[in-house]
Scaffold this motif. Structure first.
Motif, PDB file in Angstrom:
ATOM      1  N   GLY A 154     -14.633  89.206  39.615  1.00 41.13           N
ATOM      2  CA  GLY A 154     -14.607  89.577  38.248  1.00 41.13           C
ATOM      3  C   GLY A 154     -13.870  90.868  37.794  1.00 41.13           C
ATOM      4  O   GLY A 154     -12.938  90.817  36.859  1.00 41.13           O
ATOM      5  N   GLY A 212     -10.443  90.444  35.771  1.00 39.84           N
ATOM      6  CA  GLY A 212     -10.224  91.275  34.485  1.00 39.84           C
ATOM      7  C   GLY A 212      -9.422  92.282  34.621  1.00 39.84           C
ATOM      8  O   GLY A 212      -8.461  92.335  33.402  1.00 39.84           O
ATOM      9  N   GLY A 231     -13.817  89.410  32.760  1.00 42.59           N
ATOM     10  CA  GLY A 231     -13.474  88.964  34.101  1.00 42.59           C
ATOM     11  C   GLY A 231     -14.327  87.980  35.138  1.00 42.59           C
ATOM     12  O   GLY A 231     -14.093  87.223  35.453  1.00 42.59           O
ATOM     13  N   GLY A 252     -14.891  84.891  33.139  1.00 47.79           N
ATOM     14  CA  GLY A 252     -13.527  84.241  33.388  1.00 47.79           C
ATOM     15  C   GLY A 252     -13.658  83.404  34.698  1.00 47.79           C
ATOM     16  O   GLY A 252     -13.269  82.498  34.845  1.00 47.79           O
ATOM     17  N   ALA A 294     -10.081  84.320  33.156  1.00 46.51           N
ATOM     18  CA  ALA A 294     -10.225  85.612  32.493  1.00 46.51           C
ATOM     19  C   ALA A 294      -9.037  85.884  31.471  1.00 46.51           C
ATOM     20  O   ALA A 294      -9.430  86.266  30.376  1.00 46.51           O
ATOM     21  CB  ALA A 294     -10.025  86.652  33.512  1.00 46.51           C
TER      22      ALA A 294
END
Length: 85
Positions: free
Chosen positions: A10, A14, A36, A39, A70
């Motif tokens: 993440g 991100g 992130g 996502g 993300a």
């Protein structure tokens, strides 16, 4: 996948999503990490629904899926957060 791997994927997703889709975001670095991670989860869920694969570790395919998720989540966040302001 362990929680630390989700956070790491993440964080990277991100950061890359922010580089792909630059602009001002309220919340800064912490919000970027959360977007992130969200996502990665969203990308893994959507790609598994369509049979493209899942986010199953820190590898290239999982990272691409997480980045796409993300970017989508960042776009949605900006779209709805600017309407409120």
């Amino acid at each position: 996948m362990g929680i630390l791997t989700w956070i790491l994927v993440g964080l990277v997703a991100g950061f890359i999503a922010k580089a792909i889709h630059p602009g001002k975001d309220p919340g800064g670095f912490i919000v970027t990490i959360l977007i992130g991670i969200g996502g990665a989860i969203l990308g893994g869920f959507v790609s598994s629904l369509f049979g493209f694969g899942t986010v199953d570790g820190f590898n290239f395919g999982s990272l691409i899926i997480a980045i796409l998720g993300a970017v989508l989540l960042l776009w949605l966040y900006r779209r709805f957060s600017t309407r409120r302001a």
